[in-house]
Design a protein around this motif. Structure first.
Motif, mmCIF file in Angstrom:
data_model
loop_
_atom_site.group_PDB
_atom_site.id
_atom_site.type_symbol
_atom_site.label_atom_id
_atom_site.label_comp_id
_atom_site.label_asym_id
_atom_site.label_seq_id
_atom_site.Cartn_x
_atom_site.Cartn_y
_atom_site.Cartn_z
ATOM 1 N N MET A 303 0.849 -1.183 0.000
ATOM 2 C CA MET A 303 0.000 0.000 0.000
ATOM 3 C C MET A 303 0.888 1.238 0.000
ATOM 4 O O MET A 303 1.832 1.326 0.786
ATOM 5 C CB MET A 303 -0.904 0.047 1.228
ATOM 6 C CG MET A 303 -1.946 1.139 1.120
ATOM 7 S SD MET A 303 -2.941 1.301 2.590
ATOM 8 C CE MET A 303 -1.855 2.260 3.588
ATOM 9 N N ALA A 319 3.341 1.070 3.128
ATOM 10 C CA ALA A 319 3.190 -0.012 4.107
ATOM 11 C C ALA A 319 3.118 -1.315 3.322
ATOM 12 O O ALA A 319 2.304 -1.441 2.404
ATOM 13 C CB ALA A 319 1.928 0.184 4.924
ATOM 14 N N LEU A 329 6.632 -13.646 8.482
ATOM 15 C CA LEU A 329 5.910 -12.431 8.117
ATOM 16 C C LEU A 329 6.901 -11.281 8.139
ATOM 17 O O LEU A 329 7.631 -11.102 9.106
ATOM 18 C CB LEU A 329 4.779 -12.154 9.118
ATOM 19 C CG LEU A 329 4.053 -10.823 8.968
ATOM 20 C CD1 LEU A 329 3.289 -10.756 7.647
ATOM 21 C CD2 LEU A 329 3.098 -10.577 10.129
ATOM 22 N N ILE A 331 7.144 -7.149 7.607
ATOM 23 C CA ILE A 331 6.353 -5.930 7.481
ATOM 24 C C ILE A 331 7.300 -4.748 7.326
ATOM 25 O O ILE A 331 8.312 -4.655 8.038
ATOM 26 C CB ILE A 331 5.450 -5.717 8.713
ATOM 27 C CG1 ILE A 331 4.376 -6.809 8.747
ATOM 28 C CG2 ILE A 331 4.784 -4.351 8.682
ATOM 29 C CD1 ILE A 331 3.495 -6.762 9.957
ATOM 30 N N PHE A 333 7.398 -0.451 6.854
ATOM 31 C CA PHE A 333 6.768 0.865 6.777
ATOM 32 C C PHE A 333 7.802 1.852 6.251
ATOM 33 O O PHE A 333 8.974 1.769 6.625
ATOM 34 C CB PHE A 333 6.294 1.333 8.160
ATOM 35 C CG PHE A 333 4.996 0.725 8.576
ATOM 36 C CD1 PHE A 333 3.796 1.297 8.175
ATOM 37 C CD2 PHE A 333 4.960 -0.419 9.350
ATOM 38 C CE1 PHE A 333 2.596 0.733 8.560
ATOM 39 C CE2 PHE A 333 3.775 -0.993 9.738
ATOM 40 C CZ PHE A 333 2.576 -0.412 9.339
ATOM 41 N N ASN A 353 11.630 0.994 7.648
ATOM 42 C CA ASN A 353 11.849 0.104 8.787
ATOM 43 C C ASN A 353 11.233 -1.244 8.443
ATOM 44 O O ASN A 353 10.043 -1.339 8.153
ATOM 45 C CB ASN A 353 11.201 0.686 10.046
ATOM 46 C CG ASN A 353 11.341 -0.223 11.253
ATOM 47 O OD1 ASN A 353 10.407 -0.410 12.023
ATOM 48 N ND2 ASN A 353 12.513 -0.823 11.431
ATOM 49 N N LYS A 355 10.556 -5.121 9.641
ATOM 50 C CA LYS A 355 10.529 -6.047 10.771
ATOM 51 C C LYS A 355 10.224 -7.443 10.234
ATOM 52 O O LYS A 355 9.254 -7.617 9.480
ATOM 53 C CB LYS A 355 9.462 -5.634 11.779
ATOM 54 C CG LYS A 355 9.812 -4.383 12.573
ATOM 55 C CD LYS A 355 8.744 -4.117 13.616
ATOM 56 C CE LYS A 355 9.178 -3.085 14.645
ATOM 57 N NZ LYS A 355 9.337 -1.754 14.113
ATOM 58 N N ASN A 356 11.052 -8.377 10.638
ATOM 59 C CA ASN A 356 10.855 -9.752 10.201
ATOM 60 C C ASN A 356 10.370 -10.588 11.392
ATOM 61 O O ASN A 356 11.088 -10.755 12.375
ATOM 62 C CB ASN A 356 12.189 -10.300 9.675
ATOM 63 C CG ASN A 356 12.019 -11.663 9.052
ATOM 64 O OD1 ASN A 356 11.064 -12.379 9.348
ATOM 65 N ND2 ASN A 356 12.937 -12.026 8.180
ATOM 66 N N TYR A 357 9.158 -11.088 11.289
ATOM 67 C CA TYR A 357 8.587 -11.930 12.353
ATOM 68 C C TYR A 357 8.750 -13.381 11.930
ATOM 69 O O TYR A 357 7.779 -14.067 11.636
ATOM 70 C CB TYR A 357 7.104 -11.629 12.545
ATOM 71 C CG TYR A 357 6.780 -10.190 12.809
ATOM 72 C CD1 TYR A 357 6.627 -9.733 14.114
ATOM 73 C CD2 TYR A 357 6.596 -9.291 11.768
ATOM 74 C CE1 TYR A 357 6.306 -8.410 14.367
ATOM 75 C CE2 TYR A 357 6.276 -7.969 12.020
ATOM 76 C CZ TYR A 357 6.133 -7.538 13.319
ATOM 77 O OH TYR A 357 5.817 -6.235 13.559
ATOM 78 N N GLY A 358 9.976 -13.817 11.827
ATOM 79 C CA GLY A 358 10.212 -15.148 11.282
ATOM 80 C C GLY A 358 9.936 -16.250 12.283
ATOM 81 O O GLY A 358 9.771 -16.012 13.470
ATOM 82 N N LEU A 362 14.383 -13.204 13.780
ATOM 83 C CA LEU A 362 13.671 -11.928 13.756
ATOM 84 C C LEU A 362 14.678 -10.821 13.478
ATOM 85 O O LEU A 362 15.856 -10.932 13.784
ATOM 86 C CB LEU A 362 12.913 -11.673 15.057
ATOM 87 C CG LEU A 362 13.657 -11.579 16.380
ATOM 88 C CD1 LEU A 362 14.228 -10.192 16.574
ATOM 89 C CD2 LEU A 362 12.694 -11.899 17.510
ATOM 90 N N SER A 363 14.198 -9.779 12.869
ATOM 91 C CA SER A 363 15.087 -8.657 12.585
ATOM 92 C C SER A 363 14.295 -7.357 12.597
ATOM 93 O O SER A 363 13.074 -7.356 12.436
ATOM 94 C CB SER A 363 15.769 -8.850 11.228
ATOM 95 O OG SER A 363 14.794 -8.849 10.205
ATOM 96 N N ASP A 364 15.006 -6.284 12.754
ATOM 97 C CA ASP A 364 14.398 -4.960 12.835
ATOM 98 C C ASP A 364 15.404 -3.993 12.209
ATOM 99 O O ASP A 364 16.327 -3.536 12.865
ATOM 100 C CB ASP A 364 14.130 -4.626 14.307
ATOM 101 C CG ASP A 364 13.354 -3.338 14.467
ATOM 102 O OD1 ASP A 364 12.877 -2.799 13.453
ATOM 103 O OD2 ASP A 364 13.238 -2.866 15.603
#
Lengths: 376, 424
Positions: A303, A319, A329, A331, A333, A353, A355-358, A362-364
């Motif tokens: 989006m 986004a 997942l 995400i 932004f 930014n 964010k990886n919700y693996g 995980l990563s940020d």
């Protein structure tokens, strides 16, 4: 990470589908290619100069009409469009400064990349019904440690408008699929392999009439590539105008090479919220089957909103979400600012930014992308 | 007797036809612009019904304000009545009257200029040249009779541009492309459009308090229509901007007072990351990294004017967290969160966009539930922190879409919120 960025950051595309917020539903209004990118038409140049660009640096007595008249190649010097109605040269430059970790933890790293420095030539005949478009561009090294610079043609084709409704285009072009936004980092471009160097040879049939615009693209791969890498197949897109400033559309792509089969579907929406403000949305599914690997299925959502602050100056919010594996997942932004500070000059700055919700990681991550885009 | 009547009718007809010959040049230009009929969308180009035509020819302010609440200066007056037959002039006399009126105007004798034109031309007729109408409007405006100038300009506009009434009332007016039509429109007609917007914005601005709500709405809408149309034409953009700016400035000024309370329901997707304490069964502490996402349902109460909004917001969230602990990795850990806070937003000039910031108290709670074991943490320290989150919001009717991003104070990373709201 830098390698991934450099691979995907390059932005050659000049397509701005958000200009539906000014009533420009079809790319054909401003580009020779009915799906955007590449050289601008005379009208596109004039619109860019007189409607979309800031006029802060022009005296108030200079009218928008006069600004539009200066939109010809190299500030209208010698007015090529008047002297040679069949010849349209063009040139463009895009550079980017990538700043890694501008807000997050870790060292700040900067790297400047010339993403694109190219020239194009368009020849028009038969009352602009037949045209030949060709571009030659500098392509940056692929990543850290790769010093090989190269030049490539990202677009060369012959287009013929049989009538205002129908057109046929044969040559090398981007694949017809989804929203062709300028951001090559967007999931809708990276996951779908529709990046800055993913053009293909083929033929596009284009139809546009009243509320419907459709395109069918049969392609045989990039003939410069090794034969086993060439993706051959077909893609198509159809868009329907719900009103003057809202369009919905769908795309499909089926292709295969000796190494990989790809199957993709996407739906999209782009709409204006008042003049200059827009929302673009794309939801897609990508299925890839690589030789010797398990099939891989990824869903993505992109989006991107544009907010007009004043003429020539937009705020951008991107986004995105990607679901690449069973439970992963990602995400992202990205707030940004885009300023066409004067005709032929675009500045843009985006802060991303991710964010990886693996399932297992995980990563940020943060990065800042500052761009300069010039076109002549 | 019959012959005599026919003779009289013939003489009258000849006389009337001679009345409209003056200023042939200006008239021809107007007719030329009428020939270059704008190419509108289908809905715009449909012919008007009789009743529509009738209503379009009575452009006086409607509603109570037009009868009582508007001052004599602001009150739009009835179209000037034809005084008597001597007021109608033949070709040379009409020309002379126009030239005299122009001279009076240049000498700043605006009332006299207007009176002369009113006496010499049936200004409410669409056959009167636009250049005459424009001079009459300007004279009326300069003489301080804004209401009359507005009525006259609106009436003339409705008479001279057949698509104007539909354009003004079109719901998707902002997206209608008039550039091709306006390219073929004469400069006099463009000036008439501008004069209409100018008089309407002045009326809106100078007589705001005396206007009824309906009149305000109409003047604002129609002046905006002239602004939108002129932006697509070659007319002086600086003069055009004045129309918009005058209305916007009035709104901004008036908006300082009329505040009201509004309630909204909100659904918000939140994404954030944390560093946090957790405790093992043997009371040892450690630090873990998490990234979380949740859906937060709630609402807000805003005290708002047209420009400013002050909000009190709250929501409750359920979500999932991925955790990197020094004992291992966990995904899809149940997470709950509560947000409470205030926000301040300001609407931008185009009235579709708000920018502002939220200041929130953000509490989140994690639970490993049945994945906990002896080696796993048995309790987490719940985290409560302040969040400063600037945001931008886009409106469409009762719905709005916001994206807010900011810093969770005391944490290394950021929080992102994607919010849809519905005004009750």
């Amino acid at each position: 990470m830098i390698f991934i960025l450099l691979t995907f950051m390059t932005k050659e595309s000049n397509a701005y589908p958000n200009f539906i917020s000014y009533g420009y539903q079809s790319c054909l209004a401003c580009h020779y290619n009915p799906y955007g990118n590449g050289p601008l038409t005379d009208y596109g140049r004039a619109v860019g100069a007189s409607t979309l660009s800031d006029r802060k640096f022009f005296k108030s007595k200079i009218s928008d009409d006069q600004i539009a008249q200066m939109s010809d190649f190299f500030m209208g010097y010698k007015k090529i469009s008047e002297k040679k109605s069949w010849l349209r040269p063009s040139a463009s430059y895009r550079g980017i400064m990538v700043t890694q970790n501008p807000l997050g933890e870790g060292d700040i790293e900067n790297r400047y990349i010339t993403m694109d420095a190219g020239a194009g030539l368009t020849l028009k005949f038969l009352n602009d019904q037949l045209y030949f478009v060709g571009t030659l561009s500098y392509a940056p090294p692929k990543g850290v440690g790769d010093d090989i610079e190269s030049y490539r043609s990202r677009e060369h084709y012959v287009g013929y408008r049989i009538s205002p409704k129908y057109g046929v285009y044969v040559g090398m072009m981007d694949k017809v699929f989804g929203l062709r936004i300028a951001d090559h980092t967007a999931f809708s471009r990276t996951i779908t392999n529709l990046n800055q160097n993913d053009q293909t040879h083929g033929a596009v049939f284009h139809y546009s009439h009243e509320k419907i615009e459709a395109g069918l693209h049969a392609f045989i791969g990039n003939l410069v590539q090794d034969p086993e890498l060439r993706q051959q197949g077909v893609s198509g897109q159809i868009e329907y105008s719900l009103n003057e400033t809202t369009r919905v559309g769908g795309s499909v792509l089926v292709s295969s090479s000796d190494l990989q089969d790809i199957n993709m579907q996407a739906g999209h929406l782009r709409t204006a919220i008042g003049k200059g403000n827009s929302i673009m949305l794309e939801l897609g599914r990508v299925s890839k089957e690589t030789l010797g690997s398990d099939p891989d299925e990824t869903y993505y959502l992109m989006m991107q909103n544009h907010y007009l602050f004043r003429r020539g100056l937009w705020g951008i919010l991107t986004a995105e979400a990607a679901l690449p594996g069973s439970n992963d997942l990602i995400i992202r932004f990205g707030p940004g600012v885009q300023w066409f500070l004067t005709p032929r000059v675009e500045l843009r700055m985006d802060l991303y930014n991710t964010k990886n919700y693996g399932t297992f990681t995980l990563s940020d991550d943060w990065y800042l992308a500052s761009q300069l885009h010039l076109w002549f | 007797m019959v012959l005599k009547r026919c003779g009289l009718l013939f003489v009258a007809a000849m006389w009337i036809s001679s009345l409209y010959e003056p200023l042939a040049h200006a008239q021809n230009k107007t007719q030329a612009s009428a020939k270059g009929r704008p190419q509108m969308s289908k809905s715009m180009s449909k012919p008007m019904s009789k009743s529509q035509r009738k209503s379009n020819r009575t452009p006086a302010l409607r509603g109570p304000a037009s009868q009582s609440s508007v001052s004599s200066k602001a009150r739009p007056q009835k179209p000037p009545a034809r005084t008597n037959q001597t007021s109608r002039r033949s070709t040379p006399r009409g020309q002379v009257a126009f030239e005299q009126a122009q001279k009076l105007f240049n000498d700043e004798k605006y009332s006299q200029a207007f009176q002369l034109l009113e006496k010499s031309y049936p200004l409410n007729s669409k056959r009167v040249p636009t250049v005459v109408i424009n001079l009459a409007i300007e004279a009326s405006l300069k003489a301080g009779n804004v209401g009359h100038a507005e009525t006259l300009s609106r009436s003339a506009l409705y008479n001279k541009i057949s698509w104007w009434p539909k354009y003004v009332s079109a719901a998707d007016r902002e997206s209608i492309d008039l550039s091709e039509s306006l390219d073929k429109t004469s400069n006099h007609i463009l000036k008439l459009i501008w004069l209409n917007g100018e008089t309407q914005s002045i009326l809106y601005s100078d007589f705001y308090k005396k206007l009824s709500k309906e009149d305000r709405q109409r003047l604002k809408n129609e002046s905006r229509a002239t602004y939108d149309a002129l932006l697509q034409s070659s007319f002086d953009s600086e003069l055009t901007e004045k129309i918009f700016n005058r209305v916007a400035a009035t709104d901004a000024y008036e908006a300082r007072r009329p505040y009201s309370f509004r309630r909204s329901l909100t659904a918000k997707f939140i994404s954030w990351s944390d560093e946090f304490d957790y405790t093992f069964q043997n009371d040892q502490h450690s630090i873990g990294d998490v990234v979380s996402r949740a859906m937060c349902l709630g609402g807000n109460i805003s005290y708002e004017s047209l420009i400013w909004q002050f909000e009190l917001a709250g929501c409750f969230a359920l979500g999932k967290t991925s955790m990197a602990l020094n004992t291992g990795f966990h995904s899809n850990v149940d997470t709950r969160a509560v947000q409470l806070g205030i926000g301040v937003y300001r609407r931008l000039n185009n009235l579709r966009i708000d920018i502002g910031t939220d200041v929130l108290v953000f509490s989140r709670f994690f639970s490993l539930g049945d994945v906990a074991s002896e080696s796993e943490p048995v309790s987490f320290t719940d985290i409560t922190s302040f969040v400063v989150a600037p945001g931008i919001r886009m409106h469409f009717d009762r719905f709005s879409l916001s994206i807010k991003g900011g810093k969770t104070l005391g944490q290394a990373s950021a929080i992102w919120m994607f919010e849809g709201a519905y005004k009750l």
